[in-house]
Design an enzyme around this catalytic site. Sequence first.
Site: not given
Length: 149
Positions: A14-15, A22, A27, A78, A81, A102, A104, A111
Amino acid sequence: MAQRTLSILVLHGPNLNLLGQREPGIYGSLSLNEINRLLEEQARDLAVNIDFFQSNHEGFLVDKIHDSWGKHQGILINPGAYTHTSVALRDAIAGVNIPTVEVHLSNVYRREEFRHHSYIAPVAVGQISGFGAQSYILGLQALVYHLKS
């Protein structure tokens, strides 16, 4: 050119369709299409096939993981969230038993505390985070190395 025998599914959660606009300070400034182009170049260099899928919907990502069984030998994901919330994605990856890496863009461990836990990591071959778009490239390289060894 070497024959491409391995097929990798790249899943964007998502996103990630908003990349480039964004929160570029977190990012980066590359769009998702630009990241996919970098991955396509790397896949050519590694002599593997690569397919992309992005969704903001958990169930669509789960369905794509299920559909990858028998089609793809590896998954690069990825989860966005969903990393921190989705038992369903975790169970789908475990269920198909396809080696998964995985990735990111940001270093999730620098974070917010809630981002420090991944439901995906325990069922993944490994995790790469914090290198921006290069996290995807490193993840693809690591996944292909794992599959070929």
